[in-house]
Design a protein around this motif. Structure first.
Motif, PDB file in Angstrom:
ATOM      1  N   PRO A 112      70.629  51.039  76.569  1.00 59.20           N
ATOM      2  CA  PRO A 112      70.770  50.618  74.705  1.00 59.20           C
ATOM      3  C   PRO A 112      70.839  49.140  74.564  1.00 59.20           C
ATOM      4  O   PRO A 112      70.327  48.725  73.441  1.00 59.20           O
ATOM      5  N   PHE A 113      71.132  48.521  75.388  1.00 56.52           N
ATOM      6  CA  PHE A 113      71.358  46.849  75.256  1.00 56.52           C
ATOM      7  C   PHE A 113      70.157  46.215  75.384  1.00 56.52           C
ATOM      8  O   PHE A 113      69.745  45.240  74.884  1.00 56.52           O
ATOM      9  N   GLU A 114      68.978  46.976  75.677  1.00 52.24           N
ATOM     10  CA  GLU A 114      67.578  46.407  76.027  1.00 52.24           C
ATOM     11  C   GLU A 114      66.755  47.102  74.650  1.00 52.24           C
ATOM     12  O   GLU A 114      65.980  46.241  74.316  1.00 52.24           O
ATOM     13  N   ALA A 115      67.241  48.154  74.334  1.00 58.36           N
ATOM     14  CA  ALA A 115      66.519  48.940  73.314  1.00 58.36           C
ATOM     15  C   ALA A 115      66.779  48.393  71.910  1.00 58.36           C
ATOM     16  O   ALA A 115      66.105  48.432  70.989  1.00 58.36           O
ATOM     17  N   ALA A 116      68.241  47.677  71.705  1.00 60.58           N
ATOM     18  CA  ALA A 116      68.651  47.148  70.485  1.00 60.58           C
ATOM     19  C   ALA A 116      69.401  45.791  70.658  1.00 60.58           C
ATOM     20  O   ALA A 116      70.138  45.871  71.733  1.00 60.58           O
ATOM     21  N   ARG A 117      69.664  45.062  69.662  1.00 62.86           N
ATOM     22  CA  ARG A 117      70.277  43.928  69.963  1.00 62.86           C
ATOM     23  C   ARG A 117      71.919  44.439  69.484  1.00 62.86           C
ATOM     24  O   ARG A 117      71.954  44.416  68.261  1.00 62.86           O
ATOM     25  N   CYS A 118      72.869  44.543  70.448  1.00 61.41           N
ATOM     26  CA  CYS A 118      74.079  44.783  69.840  1.00 61.41           C
ATOM     27  C   CYS A 118      74.971  43.605  70.345  1.00 61.41           C
ATOM     28  O   CYS A 118      74.971  42.843  70.957  1.00 61.41           O
ATOM     29  N   ALA A 119      76.216  43.950  69.352  1.00 58.80           N
ATOM     30  CA  ALA A 119      77.238  42.848  69.408  1.00 58.80           C
ATOM     31  C   ALA A 119      78.473  43.345  69.005  1.00 58.80           C
ATOM     32  O   ALA A 119      78.469  44.410  68.402  1.00 58.80           O
ATOM     33  N   ASP A 120      79.671  42.815  69.569  1.00 59.87           N
ATOM     34  CA  ASP A 120      81.007  43.016  69.181  1.00 59.87           C
ATOM     35  C   ASP A 120      81.081  41.976  67.880  1.00 59.87           C
ATOM     36  O   ASP A 120      81.263  40.950  68.084  1.00 59.87           O
ATOM     37  N   LEU A 121      81.448  42.787  66.723  1.00 55.08           N
ATOM     38  CA  LEU A 121      81.363  42.055  65.487  1.00 55.08           C
ATOM     39  C   LEU A 121      82.961  41.358  65.235  1.00 55.08           C
ATOM     40  O   LEU A 121      83.098  40.921  64.171  1.00 55.08           O
ATOM     41  N   GLY A 122      83.740  41.994  66.155  1.00 53.34           N
ATOM     42  CA  GLY A 122      85.125  41.718  65.965  1.00 53.34           C
ATOM     43  C   GLY A 122      86.049  42.468  65.003  1.00 53.34           C
ATOM     44  O   GLY A 122      85.422  43.810  65.027  1.00 53.34           O
ATOM     45  N   ASP A 123      87.087  42.297  64.816  1.00 50.01           N
ATOM     46  CA  ASP A 123      88.046  43.414  63.871  1.00 50.01           C
ATOM     47  C   ASP A 123      87.996  42.905  62.528  1.00 50.01           C
ATOM     48  O   ASP A 123      87.947  41.766  62.359  1.00 50.01           O
ATOM     49  N   VAL A 124      88.161  44.051  61.814  1.00 48.40           N
ATOM     50  CA  VAL A 124      88.526  43.861  60.179  1.00 48.40           C
ATOM     51  C   VAL A 124      90.065  43.734  60.150  1.00 48.40           C
ATOM     52  O   VAL A 124      90.732  44.586  60.679  1.00 48.40           O
ATOM     53  N   GLY A 125      90.411  42.572  59.706  1.00 47.30           N
ATOM     54  CA  GLY A 125      91.963  42.505  59.546  1.00 47.30           C
ATOM     55  C   GLY A 125      92.551  43.207  58.338  1.00 47.30           C
ATOM     56  O   GLY A 125      92.054  42.754  56.998  1.00 47.30           O
ATOM     57  N   PRO A 126      93.187  44.200  58.552  1.00 48.30           N
ATOM     58  CA  PRO A 126      93.960  45.029  57.267  1.00 48.30           C
ATOM     59  C   PRO A 126      95.001  44.193  56.811  1.00 48.30           C
ATOM     60  O   PRO A 126      95.528  43.463  57.558  1.00 48.30           O
ATOM     61  N   ASN A 127      95.476  44.827  55.566  1.00 50.49           N
ATOM     62  CA  ASN A 127      96.843  44.264  55.215  1.00 50.49           C
ATOM     63  C   ASN A 127      97.794  45.284  55.369  1.00 50.49           C
ATOM     64  O   ASN A 127      97.845  46.393  54.743  1.00 50.49           O
ATOM     65  N   PRO A 128      98.746  45.304  56.324  1.00 52.56           N
ATOM     66  CA  PRO A 128      99.466  46.338  56.765  1.00 52.56           C
ATOM     67  C   PRO A 128     100.497  46.841  55.648  1.00 52.56           C
ATOM     68  O   PRO A 128     101.061  48.058  55.797  1.00 52.56           O
ATOM     69  N   ALA A 129     100.503  46.097  54.702  1.00 49.51           N
ATOM     70  CA  ALA A 129     101.573  46.348  53.730  1.00 49.51           C
ATOM     71  C   ALA A 129     100.919  46.959  52.316  1.00 49.51           C
ATOM     72  O   ALA A 129     101.290  47.245  51.207  1.00 49.51           O
ATOM     73  N   ASP A 130      99.417  46.908  52.257  1.00 45.68           N
ATOM     74  CA  ASP A 130      98.916  47.679  51.212  1.00 45.68           C
ATOM     75  C   ASP A 130      97.669  48.084  51.442  1.00 45.68           C
ATOM     76  O   ASP A 130      96.862  47.918  51.626  1.00 45.68           O
ATOM     77  N   ILE A 131      97.588  49.539  51.103  1.00 44.32           N
ATOM     78  CA  ILE A 131      96.483  50.288  51.619  1.00 44.32           C
ATOM     79  C   ILE A 131      95.007  50.031  50.877  1.00 44.32           C
ATOM     80  O   ILE A 131      94.296  49.692  51.235  1.00 44.32           O
ATOM     81  N   GLN A 132      95.156  49.831  49.241  1.00 49.74           N
ATOM     82  CA  GLN A 132      94.301  49.477  48.608  1.00 49.74           C
ATOM     83  C   GLN A 132      93.736  48.098  48.924  1.00 49.74           C
ATOM     84  O   GLN A 132      92.335  48.002  49.051  1.00 49.74           O
ATOM     85  N   ASP A 133      94.507  47.022  48.943  1.00 58.52           N
ATOM     86  CA  ASP A 133      93.912  46.072  49.653  1.00 58.52           C
ATOM     87  C   ASP A 133      93.267  45.797  51.070  1.00 58.52           C
ATOM     88  O   ASP A 133      92.155  45.207  51.098  1.00 58.52           O
ATOM     89  N   SER A 134      93.591  46.894  51.898  1.00 57.12           N
ATOM     90  CA  SER A 134      93.189  47.137  53.247  1.00 57.12           C
ATOM     91  C   SER A 134      91.901  47.546  52.956  1.00 57.12           C
ATOM     92  O   SER A 134      90.909  47.129  53.573  1.00 57.12           O
ATOM     93  N   MET A 135      91.793  48.535  52.160  1.00 53.27           N
ATOM     94  CA  MET A 135      90.388  49.300  52.109  1.00 53.27           C
ATOM     95  C   MET A 135      89.446  48.221  51.258  1.00 53.27           C
ATOM     96  O   MET A 135      88.092  48.416  51.578  1.00 53.27           O
ATOM     97  N   ALA A 136      90.081  47.389  50.408  1.00 59.40           N
ATOM     98  CA  ALA A 136      89.062  46.366  49.776  1.00 59.40           C
ATOM     99  C   ALA A 136      88.374  45.452  50.843  1.00 59.40           C
ATOM    100  O   ALA A 136      87.238  45.127  50.675  1.00 59.40           O
ATOM    101  N   ARG A 137      89.291  45.121  51.704  1.00 58.03           N
ATOM    102  CA  ARG A 137      88.914  44.276  52.783  1.00 58.03           C
ATOM    103  C   ARG A 137      87.970  44.733  53.570  1.00 58.03           C
ATOM    104  O   ARG A 137      86.690  44.268  53.870  1.00 58.03           O
ATOM    105  N   GLU A 168      71.520  44.299  65.544  1.00 55.31           N
ATOM    106  CA  GLU A 168      70.930  45.510  65.158  1.00 55.31           C
ATOM    107  C   GLU A 168      71.877  46.815  65.146  1.00 55.31           C
ATOM    108  O   GLU A 168      71.918  47.430  64.123  1.00 55.31           O
ATOM    109  N   ILE A 169      72.749  46.559  66.173  1.00 60.84           N
ATOM    110  CA  ILE A 169      73.891  47.289  66.009  1.00 60.84           C
ATOM    111  C   ILE A 169      75.050  46.696  66.276  1.00 60.84           C
ATOM    112  O   ILE A 169      75.355  45.862  67.177  1.00 60.84           O
ATOM    113  N   GLY A 170      76.258  46.858  65.314  1.00 61.94           N
ATOM    114  CA  GLY A 170      77.283  46.042  65.615  1.00 61.94           C
ATOM    115  C   GLY A 170      78.609  47.039  65.660  1.00 61.94           C
ATOM    116  O   GLY A 170      78.902  48.009  65.186  1.00 61.94           O
TER     117      GLY A 170
END
Lengths: 323, 323, 323, 323, 323, 323
Positions: free
Chosen positions: A83-108, A40-42
């Motif tokens: 909060p953890f009883e009120a809603a199902r919370c989880a760590d969804l991990g990291d979004v991997g950016p492209n350090p070399a390309d701002i537009q590509d990173s934003m798209a990802r 429910e909350i990531g």
């Protein structure tokens, strides 16, 4: 409401210094995980600072925030929210950016958040520099513009840097308004201060109807009064909360790239979050935590305490809806 | 009023982390420079701590303050003042002390400031320990005694240390009164606190008519009320502003040699400067910034933010006069 | 040979902690300065780290190197060389990068170095990350390929990163070979170590005839033997010297982004420079000094000590030529 | 009242950075010292953290507190109290714990304090983690239960940790109530905050009549009002003062194991002590100062400033009695 | 041999600063994970320092080691070994100690390792203080005594501390010999140095036939010669490798509780591991990494580099067996 | 030989982190103490840095050295020497300098050491900057000139600084030769390196017959060979040992004011002391440890380890004489 799988490990069972550090000791549920659809909350990390024009570092933010987050416990001290009883919370991990390309990173990033939003998950993001908010808003506000309560010492409403650089951590909300992601009439920026290049950003705000609450006004009126106005500006519509750690005074939060002296203290840093109660939050972020400028980790600890406050408000909304 | 030569390099042209670090990215105009005579406000470093009796370090202050100063921008956020357009400002370089001889160092400093004063330049000094103020006052108050608004946790009014040491950072204003540089009736000291050896300094203040505002009174009355009284004490006459960074609470400014717990926060540190508006400032200093006790540089950043505030007030006066 | 204008200020005249910090306390002579044409060796800062893929920070390198450089004195302890008398040296300032555009930044750097090279000045660069070497080589090797003695723990010969990123601090010398700036047969890389992604870079080196001296060979053979071979590889032709501070063991140089354990100690770090005597140096750089990962400045102090060593060799060559 | 033997060395005679660092530069008077019986207030170190469940370190507290204590001078700035003249004070040394055995350590501590109490000495303790208070109370409250004014962000009223661990720094006052050392009706806990496991500790407090003043109430009512209530709760009976440094906001006191964001600032940290005037103090402690998490020593300096405040109140009581 | 599931995420795909930090970016495979049985080498954290008698901290070791481990890449620079292809490796998570009970903690650790050993997994442990080795050996040497190659500045062969404390980080191998877990004739301890209490530990070693190689002998003979003897002592039988980070000189590894000056440098720290080739390793550990004494993380980075070296040797053995 | 009063407290009885920190946990025996006359070797602090020309700090050295000294144990690992049994050792406290007057400070120090020498105590001094050695030598060499083995990266033989400053930490041994305190033919200086102002100091050494062993010669010949020559130069006559911590490479000893890259490592730092065996030591010092430049304390720990080595040699001599 929420089952045991989504509960963080208690410090009474496993000492808090032990274990692979996920956000708040929650389960790591990547988009391809079997139970992703139940979240429910990531909590999501965006380790990215390609928008930084002066002192880089926020790419290291999510890891230090995860580390600090193992100090968080099960219940809010004032509201009593669990909060953890009120809603199902989880760590969804990291979004991997492209350090070399701002537009590509934003798209990802946008692609990732599209999955999250489509799954009906409320995103609580740990940046990353403030440009992070733009690709997140492209998902969150895909269908219609949202309002925003924005804590920061800067407006981040500039047109461009260095003769034409349109995507920096000083421009995300200019872009967001231009792209129709934000409804400027429902945007309030709180804590603005620091020396200025010029008034170009403030002129834009004025023209668009964005409300700026400078730090002088904040200190003079106090948290409650300011936040009452903020809630009124945001209204009932879907609202994004963006929290730049440089909103807080740099003595309390030295680990950031563009500090400005004279901000709120740590108590006020939490209070403004509690006053979000009643806002229709569709997503939130904590950005600009920069570990290389605060190796002791106090900034991340404060940043995570703020995230916990916001999480409690979000969890209350989730719980209210599912009743 | 001011031409381009005296403008700092903008961070939009050259990133702020680049370039040889002069104060606020201003041109380096030594006394033998062709345009020295045009300068209206001069930023000067006095890297000297021979007056320090406990923990040395302020000799390293000017360099770290210069480094921090590259974060300053063109315009004040509240007053709208653009100091580098209102007045011709420059980095006049450092006065070289003689680390081996206090008297010779003081003579060198006074000689340097004589040139500055004779050129009609308003000096804004980056110390150095607090003894720095004495040789500067010998130039600034050469013709007649001046008033002083003094921010500090200590009075610096002691007679002597270690059985006869007359020139330390705890004695400059005792000497200045004795030498007729200060008009004690027009002197106010704000923020006094900390454990005491005895009351010898306070007795002197009382006898001479110097007004002491202890930190308890400061916290109880608030900045505005206290500063209104300070302006009244200083009156219309020429007034020196001396700002010891240990005025601020040591959590906000750890990089100093004689910290005292319980001082103003960073917002108040700026506010008191803004309240100098209207004072007839003939010179100002920021002293006791000691980098070895704060390697991260937060103290210098705060110190430089304070200097920017004072500079804006001074620039406003220069602009007003030249109208 | 060199006149007083080009002499650094002595610490016996002005204490070393005083003054605006230029490289080695030399005069600041920008390209538009009247005496630019007289400079023989120019120290140049390139505060830029857009090529960094993991931990950014070298953009802050030049400023910290300037600070550390005030500790350098007039004479080399072993060779007796007095570099500032042997050659006219100056701080040429920083090249301003465009933090938002790698190609534009490289163009700016090359344009700047073109002016330097055209003026007959030997450049000694303080980076910046290792991508810095590429735009510098585009000027230095404009007419014909040069050889290179390269100290590093990495080959920086990779093809690309993150699926197509051609210009990173891991690729400059691959590009330089492809662009005909380096003569691979006259290139030697010394100190290579650390865990590897794959052998793609080594395969390229082998194919092109670049000589790699792994750290194991370095430790086994010793500095003298290794450097004799290096001089032989470089031969009499024009040779560039590139010194990545991560060549040195990270305990001696923690302030860098991609440390690899097990490198040379600080004495060896200097020795390899002394062994450059006899090489026809047409330019040199010190790169990857990253202050955020070493706030105490020890890395910059070592980096500057290395630069002083190289400067002494370069100054000797200048002096020999002008005889 | 007090003779010269018990006076600290003045910084005007011997610089404050010199000398073997005892508490406040007082004489070191161990229990076997000839003048032990004359001591009226004893400063005692308890370097012990066996009760710590997360981040250890307070075992190193007393040494760093002694170091910081050399900055304390002879007179209180506001009350004018000269504690070392008002009462015979001494550094009684450290109690040696058994790092391997909690029960044995507690027995050693109680045995040591029994000697102190029997000699009629008022103990002012520098911990150690908060479990330290329990064996001290076993001496101080040997004859009858005492009241307590307790500054902390945690109640330390938990039943047990990790399935049965009864003696931790989270349980001392639960034990003290159970053992009849504390009169719960005369106990007040001030500053409580932070995320919670559950409400088990608060339920206990409610059942026993312990008054909890959460940080929200503290900030809303202010120091004076809260402390007036605290004095009323403590009444005229013998009262212990326990001061956990994590009462203060972690930005002001980072060197502690269980920080909680949003606490009092450094001025309030002192003010609450001044408001103890009138309380019948039979012992006091400063606990949880953990040097490994604050190598710069700011936390210890604040901790020692607080101890000085409490000492002044205690010395005033001693002086009043002996009149 | 190993499938993709067990491959670490490449830094070329996902930047190394991103992602939840598991050991070497391997999958987190707890004992209840479906693929636990397939693991060949398991990296395990034991965040525990209850055996520490002076400066605690190693309980925080595993987390910082995980953080540092994201810098490790796929291939060894010298041997060419690609450990994650040679063997199926995984992060097995942390064993949760009971901070309040040494015996219970040891029981928990042994129970955990029993599962690991029974599954045929070779354990590579990240401690924890050196007492960690004892409960691990109780599993590893359950069937018959093992030999040991032990890198350390201390023998850890003491009988007891503080009058009877039998289980500390100074006694594990005394206990292990007494319990028949170690075959003393096949034990060698390398790097022993530092001031001593007495010779009780050395007498025990002599009596049991344990070989001590003091640091003087190590420096005089060199790594190769010493390690040849070590391999001979260990012979063909099952051998445990225990690596206390304080084996390395404290300048290279400051983050540890009991440093001793004059140890090996970082290159030698790696070399000794490479010389383990040919030893029949049945388990290994890296202990005493204590983050609070090295906030910059250099010690953990070195510790992880050592673990990578050992892992490569272990992976080679696994690959050899499965051929 | 030595009774229990003079034994340090064992870490097996009282944990090493406990207790008021005297040097090596020895009793504090000031000159007016009843047992002063029994002391054979006295450890003395001289917290003074008025001779420092660049970065001050050694005034804080003795306190940090005392703190580090609690890590020292009873027996030397190689020689087996138990210094506290071989000789009656004590902490004689600090000599209080006059921070305002170099001449007065030197007079105080000499007066203090006169008492020590007259009591037949061998002084082992913890400075202070290197000027400290001069007033100490005025006592030690009162009757006749002494030889000296001097470890340093600088000769400290300069005539003066800043146009006439005769007493700085760069001139003590020039003065000592001029005053007839040192016999230059019996003086050897080891480790000399770093950039130079000029050769004035070396010319003086040559003229007087002082032997300089530059770091290049040191590294080439090795410790044993160099120290054999040093012993030969010192001969049988009374010899002073002066150890400037900047002799050691700054990576191993960052906490000092004038670091020079490329020095000995920590093992060599100890080895040179062991090679003093056989020298007729009449006093020794460890100077230039500057805590503000190494807050972690590693430099002090190394400095204290060196002092322990020298103490063992001195204790052996005392024991030999009393047989």
């Amino acid at each position: 409401m929420s089952d045991t799988f989504f509960h963080p490990i208690s410090g009474f069972e496993l000492p808090r210094f032990a274990g692979v550090p996920t956000f708040m000791r929650l389960p790591h549920v990547a988009p391809d995980h079997a139970r992703f659809g139940e979240v429910e909350i990531g909590l999501i990390g965006v380790p990215w600072d390609s928008g930084t024009t002066n002192r880089p570092g926020p790419r290291h933010g999510p890891r230090q925030l995860r580390d600090a987050s193992t100090m968080m416990r099960a219940q809010h001290a004032v509201s009593g929210m669990r909060p953890f009883e009120a809603a199902r919370c989880a760590d969804l991990g990291d979004v991997g950016p492209n350090p070399a390309d701002i537009q590509d990173s934003m798209a990802r990033i946008t692609a990732y958040y599209d999955k999250v939003i489509e799954a009906g998950i409320l995103p609580l993001t740990a940046g990353g520099d403030h440009l992070t908010s733009l690709p997140v808003l492209r998902s969150v506000a895909k269908k219609s513009p949202v309002g925003m309560i924005h804590f920061d010492s800067h407006t981040d409403l500039f047109h461009s840097y260095f003769g034409g650089m349109m995507y920096t951590h000083g421009t995300p909300f200019r872009r967001a308004v231009e792209e129709g992601l934000l409804d400027p009439k429902r945007v309030v920026q709180i804590g603005i201060r620091g020396t200025m290049y010029d008034e170009e950003d403030r002129d834009f705000a004025k023209a668009e109807g964005i409300r700026l609450i400078l730090i002088e006004e904040f200190h003079a009126r106090g948290v409650e009064d300011v936040m009452a106005e903020a809630r009124e500006i945001a209204g009932d519509g879907p609202t994004y909360v963006s929290y730049d750690i440089d909103f807080v005074d740099p003595t309390f939060a030295p680990g950031t790239g563009t500090p400005e002296v004279g901000g709120p203290n740590s108590y006020q840093a939490l209070q403004v979050c509690r006053a979000l109660e009643g806002v229709n939050i569709v997503g939130a972020d904590m950005v600009e935590v920069s570990p290389p400028f605060d190796m002791s980790g106090g900034t991340a600890f404060l940043g995570m305490s703020v995230m916990y406050e916001i999480l409690c408000v979000m969890a209350g909304q989730v719980a209210a809806r599912s009743k």
